[in-house]
Design an enzyme around this catalytic site. Structure first.
Site, PDB file in Angstrom:
ATOM      1  CG  ASN A  50      -1.931   1.096   0.904  1.00  0.00           C
ATOM      2  OD1 ASN A  50      -2.427   1.899   0.454  1.00  0.00           O
ATOM      3  ND2 ASN A  50      -2.117   1.950   2.539  1.00  0.00           N
ATOM      4  CG  PHE A  66      -3.719   4.215  10.791  1.00  0.00           C
ATOM      5  CD1 PHE A  66      -3.407   3.442  11.657  1.00  0.00           C
ATOM      6  CD2 PHE A  66      -4.845   4.981  10.296  1.00  0.00           C
ATOM      7  CE1 PHE A  66      -4.728   3.031  12.067  1.00  0.00           C
ATOM      8  CE2 PHE A  66      -6.194   3.513  10.569  1.00  0.00           C
ATOM      9  CZ  PHE A  66      -5.799   3.323  11.381  1.00  0.00           C
ATOM     10  CB  ALA A  67       0.763   0.516   9.467  1.00  0.00           C
ATOM     11  CG  HIS A  68      -4.614   0.936   6.839  1.00  0.00           C
ATOM     12  ND1 HIS A  68      -4.040   2.024   7.305  1.00  0.00           N
ATOM     13  CD2 HIS A  68      -5.661   1.436   6.237  1.00  0.00           C
ATOM     14  CE1 HIS A  68      -4.130   3.449   5.318  1.00  0.00           C
ATOM     15  NE2 HIS A  68      -5.539   3.080   5.271  1.00  0.00           N
ATOM     16  CB  ALA A  69      -3.532  -3.478   2.368  1.00  0.00           C
TER      17      ALA A  69
END
Length: 272
Positions: A50, A66-69
């Site tokens: 991402n 803010f790590a996310h996918a």
């Protein structure tokens, strides 16, 4: 809706973690999501991809990523992880580097974690709470701050006063009966855009405009289709480049937890 304490077990918290670079920092956050059963290991690679594809827009405030996918089959349930780094690392963000805190999010959909994101955004915008989170001696102490048991001052980082100086009582946009829409946009529509949505809604409430302007958090693809419904878009610099020309003003916000910066963006939108 799930609270912070519901989504962040003690086992998903690691303090003073060593990471050589941003990929290692995300791997640490992703590993905790996997260890606590929120995700399969493949989700960590999706979080890294991402950033590789969309840039460091996940660094939404100074020192905070803010790590996310996107929701995917690799997500077993909605959950959070918390990694405080021993030494900060560079993500490549022009304003908010270096990063010392990485929070990982695995989301089954765009709804279950909304309340938790709002609570976290308020904590990170509060100087005393943010300092308490940074100085927490162990995971239990950190969770106490997240639960609101200590460290909250009710002050904003920008003013040192409760709230942001707003326009309560100002003439609402388009008259009392009008309802406008503003979009907050991120790469996936489930993470950073929710932080920005929460901050914008707080400012609108202080202005007394909450009934007249609705805020929708969405992703880049959906935003292009929904732009015609909106009066403005608020987003990161990286996502603004991806959006390009969409027919409505696109305003870049560097710190998604800053009430003062969002206040300025709203004033510019409505020329007040």
């Amino acid at each position: 809706m799930a609270a912070l304490s519901d989504l962040l077990p003690v086992a998903a918290v690691r303090l003073d973690v060593r990471a050589a670079d941003w990929r290692e920092a995300i791997r640490a956050a992703g590993g905790l999501l996997t260890e606590t059963g929120a995700t399969a290991g493949a989700y960590t690679a999706e979080m890294i991809r991402n950033v590789e594809e969309n840039g460091p827009y996940i660094v939404i405030a100074p020192g905070f990523a803010f790590a996310h996918a996107r929701p995917s089959p690799a997500v077993h349930r909605t959950g959070l992880s918390w990694v405080r780094l021993e030494q900060p690392v560079e993500f490549g963000h022009a304003s908010n580097d270096p990063v010392h805190l990485v929070v990982g999010l695995a989301a089954e959909d765009s709804g279950a974690h909304t309340a938790a994101m709002a609570a976290l955004a308020k904590l990170l915008a509060d100087p005393a709470a943010a300092r308490a989170l940074q100085e927490a001696a162990d995971p239990e102490a950190l969770r106490a701050v997240l639960a609101g048991e200590t460290g909250k001052s009710g002050e904003t980082a920008e003013t040192g006063e409760t709230g942001v100086a707003g326009e309560r009582g100002a003439r609402p946009p388009g008259g009392a009966a009008a309802v406008h829409k503003i979009l907050t946009v991120c790469g996936n529509g489930v993470g950073t855009s929710l932080f920005l949505k929460n901050t914008l809604e707080q400012v609108l409430d202080r202005w007394g405009w909450a009934r007249h302007v609705t805020v929708e958090a969405t992703d880049t693809i959906s935003a292009k289709g929904k732009a015609s419904e909106a009066v403005a878009i608020l987003t990161s610099r990286e996502i603004a480049r991806t959006l390009g020309e969409v027919g409505v003003p696109v305003t870049v916000v560097e710190d998604f937890t800053s009430g003062r910066e969002v206040d300025r963006a709203l004033r510019a939108t409505y020329d007040v």
